[in-house]
Design an enzyme around this catalytic site. Structure first.
Site, short mmCIF file in Angstrom:
data_model
loop_
_atom_site.label_atom_id
_atom_site.label_comp_id
_atom_site.label_asym_id
_atom_site.label_seq_id
_atom_site.Cartn_x
_atom_site.Cartn_y
_atom_site.Cartn_z
N ASP A 69 0.87 -1.17 0.00
CA ASP A 69 0.00 0.00 0.00
C ASP A 69 0.91 1.22 0.00
OD1 ASP A 69 -1.69 2.11 0.53
OD2 ASP A 69 -2.68 1.18 2.25
N SER A 146 0.61 11.17 -16.91
CA SER A 146 -0.61 11.30 -17.72
C SER A 146 -0.47 12.52 -18.61
CB SER A 146 -1.81 11.47 -16.78
OG SER A 146 -2.94 11.94 -17.47
N TYR A 159 -6.82 16.13 -10.06
CA TYR A 159 -6.04 15.04 -10.65
C TYR A 159 -4.87 15.60 -11.45
CZ TYR A 159 -4.81 11.14 -13.71
OH TYR A 159 -4.11 10.17 -14.40
N LYS A 163 -0.68 15.25 -11.06
CA LYS A 163 0.22 14.77 -12.11
C LYS A 163 1.25 15.83 -12.50
CE LYS A 163 -1.27 10.58 -12.47
NZ LYS A 163 -0.41 9.47 -12.02
#
Length: 211
Positions: A69, A146, A159, A163
């Protein structure tokens, strides 16, 4: 073992319960020449069945499932301890989560969770395995970014922010790792057919918390 005359690379991949991580782990573990020993890690080992199913069962010589994790330092320490004494050639930081919706509907907890996985999770993972690579003066680190790390995308503000942070982290780190013969690669994916969208955290209509 690898076929005669071929070196075998040890690869650890985070986030292998679905998507790109699952696909990459399956592809490397199924290599006909058995050139890779893959440690496919995931937060919940109960989800490892999909990967084993993709491979048609266990591949003891090329694949090992390992609990990891990226938000839990103890879990990372245990994984690093498990690999102690082995040469980790490639580290793939692939674990990640998404968050889509108007910014005002995103709860602070959901935003913190996203950064904890996407940014600090990558940092913790690299910190756990980098010292051994540095002492050996060899290794490759591959980080899933991304196109959202290159440009903003509507309804993906948080998000994309995570990134963008990963891009800055890795571009800076790549420079200082060169003298140690450690190569860092950012993979800036566009849309990929995975379960990522289905697994997105989504704002509640009231914007109070996330699913």
């Amino acid at each position: 073992a690898a076929l005669p005359g071929m070196e075998r690379s040890t690869v650890l991949i985070t986030g292998c319960s679905s998507g790109i991580g699952l696909g990459l782990a399956a592809r490397l573990a199924a290599d006909a020449a058995r050139r890779f020993k893959v440690y496919a890690t995931m937060r919940d080992l109960a989800k490892g069945g999909r990967l084993l199913e993709r491979l048609g069962g266990c591949c003891p010589n090329t694949l090992e499932l390992l609990q990891l994790d990226v938000t839990d330092p103890c879990s990372l320490a245990a994984a690093a301890q498990h690999l102690q004494g082995q040469q980790l050639d490639v580290l793939v930081c692939n674990a990640g989560v998404g968050l889509m919706g108007p910014l005002e509907t995103c709860s602070e907890q959901a935003m913190k969770t996203l950064f904890d996985v996407n940014v600090f999770g990558a940092v913790r993972t690299i910190q756990a395995f980098l010292p051994a690579m540095k002492s050996r003066r060899a290794g490759r680190i591959i980080v899933s970014s991304s196109i959202g790390g290159l440009q903003g995308l509507p309804f993906n503000a948080v998000y994309c922010a995570s990134k963008f942070a990963v891009e800055g982290l890795c571009e800076s780190l790549a420079i200082v790792l060169r003298p140690f013969n450690i190569h860092l690669t950012l993979v800036e994916c566009g849309p990929v057919r995975t379960g990522f969208l289905a697994n997105l955290q989504r704002p509640e209509p009231e914007g109070s918390e996330m699913r």
